[in-house]
Enzyme design. Structure first.
Site, PDB file in Angstrom:
ATOM      1  N   GLU A  75       0.815  -1.217   0.000  1.00 15.82           N
ATOM      2  CA  GLU A  75       0.000   0.000   0.000  1.00 15.82           C
ATOM      3  C   GLU A  75       0.849   1.267   0.000  1.00 15.82           C
ATOM      4  OE1 GLU A  75      -2.656   0.554   3.371  1.00 15.82           O
ATOM      5  OE2 GLU A  75      -3.644   2.208   2.330  1.00 15.82           O
ATOM      6  N   ASP A  95      -0.847  -4.922   3.109  1.00 12.94           N
ATOM      7  CA  ASP A  95      -1.325  -3.719   3.792  1.00 12.94           C
ATOM      8  C   ASP A  95      -0.711  -3.751   5.195  1.00 12.94           C
ATOM      9  OD1 ASP A  95      -2.606  -1.603   4.945  1.00 12.94           O
ATOM     10  OD2 ASP A  95      -4.553  -2.048   4.044  1.00 12.94           O
ATOM     11  N   ILE A  97      -0.777  -1.647   7.792  1.00 13.52           N
ATOM     12  CA  ILE A  97      -1.784  -1.381   8.841  1.00 13.52           C
ATOM     13  C   ILE A  97      -3.108  -1.196   8.120  1.00 13.52           C
ATOM     14  CG2 ILE A  97      -2.567   0.060  10.752  1.00 13.52           C
ATOM     15  CD1 ILE A  97       0.243   1.035  11.205  1.00 13.52           C
ATOM     16  N   ASP A  98      -3.930  -2.207   8.131  1.00 17.51           N
ATOM     17  CA  ASP A  98      -5.266  -2.035   7.566  1.00 17.51           C
ATOM     18  C   ASP A  98      -6.145  -1.539   8.707  1.00 17.51           C
ATOM     19  OD1 ASP A  98      -7.076  -2.204   5.325  1.00 17.51           O
ATOM     20  OD2 ASP A  98      -8.122  -3.654   6.567  1.00 17.51           O
ATOM     21  N   THR A 100      -5.792   2.245   9.251  1.00 18.09           N
ATOM     22  CA  THR A 100      -4.902   3.335   9.681  1.00 18.09           C
ATOM     23  C   THR A 100      -5.669   4.409  10.463  1.00 18.09           C
ATOM     24  OG1 THR A 100      -3.436   2.923   7.826  1.00 18.09           O
ATOM     25  CG2 THR A 100      -3.241   5.079   8.862  1.00 18.09           C
ATOM     26  N   ASP A 225      -6.196  -4.311   0.548  1.00 20.69           N
ATOM     27  CA  ASP A 225      -7.219  -4.399   1.607  1.00 20.69           C
ATOM     28  C   ASP A 225      -7.914  -5.764   1.599  1.00 20.69           C
ATOM     29  OD1 ASP A 225      -7.055  -1.634   2.503  1.00 20.69           O
ATOM     30  OD2 ASP A 225      -8.084  -1.072   0.653  1.00 20.69           O
TER      31      ASP A 225
HETATM   32  C1  LIP Z   1      -8.840   1.137   4.842  1.00 20.67           C
HETATM   33  C2  LIP Z   1      -9.799  -0.023   4.757  1.00 20.67           C
HETATM   34  C3  LIP Z   1     -11.183   0.431   5.115  1.00 20.67           C
HETATM   35  C4  LIP Z   1     -11.620   1.298   4.014  1.00 20.67           C
HETATM   36  C5  LIP Z   1     -10.695   2.478   3.878  1.00 20.67           C
HETATM   37  C6  LIP Z   1      -9.249   2.075   3.759  1.00 20.67           C
HETATM   38  P1  LIP Z   1      -6.216   1.452   5.276  1.00 20.67           P
HETATM   39  O1  LIP Z   1      -7.521   0.699   4.651  1.00 20.67           O
HETATM   40  O2  LIP Z   1      -9.495  -1.123   5.424  1.00 20.67           O
HETATM   41  O3  LIP Z   1     -12.081  -0.632   5.191  1.00 20.67           O
HETATM   42  O4  LIP Z   1     -12.934   1.689   4.209  1.00 20.67           O
HETATM   43  O5  LIP Z   1     -11.055   3.187   2.741  1.00 20.67           O
HETATM   44  O6  LIP Z   1      -8.939   1.551   2.507  1.00 20.67           O
HETATM   45  O7  LIP Z   1      -6.079   2.705   4.481  1.00 20.67           O
HETATM   46  O8  LIP Z   1      -6.467   1.713   6.701  1.00 20.67           O
HETATM   47  O9  LIP Z   1      -5.109   0.511   5.009  1.00 20.67           O
END
Ligand code: LIP
Length: 279
Positions: A75, A95, A97-98, A100, A225
């Site tokens: 990412e 990813d 930190i999914d 963030t 994601d």
């Molecule tokens: C996030 C996702 C979340 C989505 C956000 C974003 P990040 O990922 O997990 O579900 O709604 O748009 O993509 O940016 O925290 O890695």
């Protein structure tokens, strides 16, 4: 090590990725309770922190050292200007930190998500739910697990009485928001028991995989994601497809992942699709 894509090779890759995800999780667990600053990416609600970048570098370096021939889609590397390029080569889709936004706000739903694609097919998924210390894993054809124990989706076949999971996402333009509200209304009109949003696409998918929710849909996500989560749902017995009802395409930035084909097709039948640029 020659890459044959055999189950035992993939299991070995996944086991090592699990170890790396857990190490990465340690860093995130320490950082989440500290003062955080962030920068913006695609919009004023699309955040990135130094921890995202450091963890991604750690994951990619660790995997690269072990598997120098493998490819990577991360990412933060993409946010930094690298092009997404999925070839037939073993490719780790990361990813760091999914969730963030959750991380920034100390909301304890953050995950390390690592998918592995070979010949453009997802063959393994590793998601570490950092604050719960839950490791979700799947290797194609081998089932899905949480901390080593098998997990299964629910038997839900209709939206009525189901628990639906979705996200607002990181876009706030009027067309996307209209679609979001329309879909939200359509789901509520089915008498679903409720709608939930954990703030992490990866963890949303894990909830479907473990039977803690019946179906998840989201528009605007990226391959990092959903790469790991989509295979975890499939291996837990769920049905993953494109919101149009067609085949799931991890680069299409949209997904529906349900407990059964029936509930998934019902949801696909009521969703409106915003225009999205592919990864
Ligand atoms: C996030 C996702 C979340 C989505 C956000 C974003 P990040 O990922 O997990 O579900 O709604 O748009 O993509 O940016 O925290 O890695």
């Amino acid at each position: 090590m020659p890459v044959t894509g055999s189950t035992s090779d993939i299991q070995a890759f996944a086991l090592f990725a699990e170890f790396v995800a857990k190490e990465a999780g340690e860093t995130i667990r320490r950082a989440i309770v500290m003062e955080k600053s962030f920068d913006l990416k695609s919009s004023v609600v699309d955040l990135v922190t130094e921890t995202d970048k450091a963890v991604e570098t750690f994951i990619i370096n660790s995997l690269k050292e072990r598997y120098p021939d493998h490819q990577f889609i991360g990412e933060e590397s993409v946010a930094g200007g690298l092009k997404v390029s999925l070839t037939d080569a073993p490719t780790w889709i990361i990813d760091p930190i999914d969730g963030t936004t959750n991380f920034v706000h100390t909301f304890p739903y953050v995950a390390v998500s690592i998918g592995l694609s070979i010949n453009k097919e997802l063959v393994a998924g590793i998601i570490y739910h950092v604050m719960a210390d839950e490791m979700y894993t799947a290797v194609v054809g081998q089932g899905a697990f949480c901390n080593g124990l098998p997990i299964k989706v629910t038997h839900a076949t209709t939206l009525q009485g189901s628990l639906v999971i979705t996200e607002v996402g990181a876009a706030r333009d009027p067309l996307r928001m209209d679609c979001f509200y329309k879909n939200f209304k359509a789901v509520l009109s089915t008498n679903a028991h409720g709608i939930r949003a954990l703030g992490s696409a990866a963890l949303n998918l894990c909830m479907v995989a473990k039977g803690a929710g019946d179906i998840n849909y989201e528009y605007g996500i990226h391959c990092w994601d959903v790469a790991a989560g989509s295979i975890i749902v499939r291996e837990a017995g769920g049905y993953v497809c494109d919101p149009t009802g067609g085949d799931f395409d991890q680069m299409a930035r949209r997904v529906v992942a349900g407990a059964t084909k029936e509930i998934t097709k019902e949801l696909c039948g009521i969703l409106s699709h915003p225009d999205l640029e592919r990864d």
